[in-house]
Scaffold this motif. Structure first.
Motif, PDB file in Angstrom:
ATOM      1  N   SER A 223      13.562  25.384   1.524  1.00 19.03           N
ATOM      2  CA  SER A 223      14.023  25.563   0.145  1.00 19.03           C
ATOM      3  C   SER A 223      15.268  26.428   0.109  1.00 19.03           C
ATOM      4  CB  SER A 223      12.925  26.201  -0.717  1.00 19.03           C
ATOM      5  OG  SER A 223      11.814  25.345  -0.826  1.00 19.03           O
ATOM      6  N   LEU A 224      16.154  26.139  -0.827  1.00 21.61           N
ATOM      7  CA  LEU A 224      17.396  26.900  -0.934  1.00 21.61           C
ATOM      8  C   LEU A 224      17.205  28.189  -1.724  1.00 21.61           C
ATOM      9  CD1 LEU A 224      19.976  24.042  -1.683  1.00 21.61           C
ATOM     10  CD2 LEU A 224      19.499  25.163   0.506  1.00 21.61           C
ATOM     11  N   GLY A 225      16.353  28.151  -2.724  1.00 19.77           N
ATOM     12  CA  GLY A 225      16.214  29.298  -3.604  1.00 19.77           C
ATOM     13  C   GLY A 225      15.168  30.292  -3.140  1.00 19.77           C
ATOM     14  N   ARG A 226      15.151  31.418  -3.795  1.00 21.98           N
ATOM     15  CA  ARG A 226      14.139  32.426  -3.546  1.00 21.98           C
ATOM     16  C   ARG A 226      12.911  32.150  -4.412  1.00 21.98           C
ATOM     17  NH1 ARG A 226      17.666  38.073  -3.799  1.00 21.98           N
ATOM     18  NH2 ARG A 226      19.110  37.589  -2.098  1.00 21.98           N
ATOM     19  N   ASP A 227      11.829  32.816  -4.057  1.00 22.22           N
ATOM     20  CA  ASP A 227      10.611  32.773  -4.873  1.00 22.22           C
ATOM     21  C   ASP A 227      10.089  31.360  -5.088  1.00 22.22           C
ATOM     22  OD1 ASP A 227      10.836  35.539  -5.167  1.00 22.22           O
ATOM     23  OD2 ASP A 227      12.032  35.361  -6.982  1.00 22.22           O
ATOM     24  N   VAL A 228      10.302  30.461  -4.123  1.00 20.26           N
ATOM     25  CA  VAL A 228       9.771  29.101  -4.283  1.00 20.26           C
ATOM     26  C   VAL A 228       8.271  29.068  -4.004  1.00 20.26           C
ATOM     27  CG1 VAL A 228      11.933  27.921  -3.824  1.00 20.26           C
ATOM     28  CG2 VAL A 228      10.415  28.500  -1.909  1.00 20.26           C
ATOM     29  N   VAL A 229       7.774  30.039  -3.244  1.00 18.21           N
ATOM     30  CA  VAL A 229       6.338  30.188  -3.020  1.00 18.21           C
ATOM     31  C   VAL A 229       5.900  31.501  -3.653  1.00 18.21           C
ATOM     32  CG1 VAL A 229       4.481  30.416  -1.319  1.00 18.21           C
ATOM     33  CG2 VAL A 229       6.426  28.895  -0.857  1.00 18.21           C
TER      34      VAL A 229
END
Length: 327
Positions: A223-229
């Motif tokens: 994933s490119l973004g933060r906080d995806v999990v």
């Protein structure tokens, strides 16, 4: 490998594949109100690590992109190719029924059965009209509709609270009186492996199949973004979160502006304290704060999972039944 299929529609609908990069793909999904986990780039990349092939298709009206479709392909004995398009295409704008039908038709043509290629398409749509369009495009239903539940996180906190069933609100209040603590983290949280081990055991004990637990780490890496999990854990008021185990836990996966309730576990103490109610409520508020607009609560199986279905219904979300899987 990039490619293209062109239809004979007067509006010149055509498909390209494997021509977009991840930044562009994810950028499109960010603009969609409610997209499915199975259509996120990172989901496809995670499955690719496990040996699947991924074809990322864009449907165009002329030069204008109107839909995305991520197809997962697996080969059997080097002869048979089974392609799955789960909960897609993702429509990037409102299009006519005729355009949707033409896109479905061209997707079907990519996988000719005479060449032992089979496309199993589960569209993210509701209503009898969609079923008619799929059949007109040459597809036949082979599996009945999947039912899930969506929560609109774009509503105010007060409106979401009032939408909860009364028993749900009472259980949340009880959890707050008991002093339950809800702590959030990411996939690197010290208790994540603890939760995943219980999910594995839960799958064995209850004899149900779900996505591999290892997908979560791969999903985060791709994933490119933060906080995806986002992980969420509930502790007793006497517990030391650094030493003691939670009484309940959950994992949420973000994709675009939407998020999916991926894993949930509730132990005996957690059930007595209604820990999952306060966990989900606090998670809703946290996800709202992170800018998520829709929460997909996952499948609703009232036959084999009536208790879980009742729990999800208590959240006050909107039940949606998709047309099913078409071949």
């Amino acid at each position: 490998m990039a490619g293209q299929v062109t239809g004979n529609s007067k509006r010149q609908i055509h498909l390209d594949w494997n021509t977009l990069d991840q930044v562009t793909w994810d950028g499109f999904l960010e603009k969609v109100d409610n997209c499915a986990l199975q259509q996120s780039w990172a989901y496809g990349a995670a499955l690719k690590e496990q040996g699947a092939r991924v074809r990322r298709i864009v449907a165009y009206d002329g030069n204008h992109p109107i839909a995305l479709a991520q197809v997962i392909v697996r080969s059997w004995f080097g002869l048979v190719k089974l392609a799955t398009l789960m909960r897609g295409p993702v429509w990037l704008e409102e299009v006519s029924p005729q355009t949707r039908q033409e896109v479905y038709r061209q997707l079907r043509r990519l996988y000719p059965r005479r060449k032992m290629k089979f496309l199993f398409l589960t569209p993210e749509a509701t209503g009898p009209e969609e079923s008619a369009l799929l059949e007109a495009a040459g597809l036949k239903q082979v599996i009945t509709g999947y039912t899930t539940l969506f929560l609109d996180l774009g509503k105010s906190e007060q409106d979401i609270w009032l939408g909860l069933y009364g028993k749900w609100r009472n259980k949340i209040r009880k959890g707050e009186r008991e002093g339950l603590k809800v702590l959030f983290g990411d996939h690197g949280h010290p208790k994540t492996e603890w939760l995943l081990s219980r999910e594995k055991k839960q799958q064995r004990d209850k004899n149900y199949k779900a996505l591999p637990v290892g997908l979560i780490d791969a999903y985060a890496r791709h994933s490119l973004g933060r906080d995806v999990v986002m992980t969420a854990f509930v502790f007793n008021k006497e517990s030391d979160p650094g030493k003691d185990d939670p009484v309940a836990g959950a994992i949420f996966l973000r994709h675009g502006n939407s998020v999916t309730y991926h894993i949930g576990w509730n132990g005996p103490d957690g059930r007595k304290l209604h820990a999952m109610n306060i966990l989900l409520w606090k998670s809703i508020l946290e996800l709202k704060n992170r800018g998520c607009t829709f929460l997909d609560m996952g499948g609703m199986n009232t036959a084999d999972g009536a208790e879980i279905a009742r729990f999800k219904l208590g959240s006050g979300g909107e039940v949606a039944t998709l047309p099913g899987t078409y071949l």
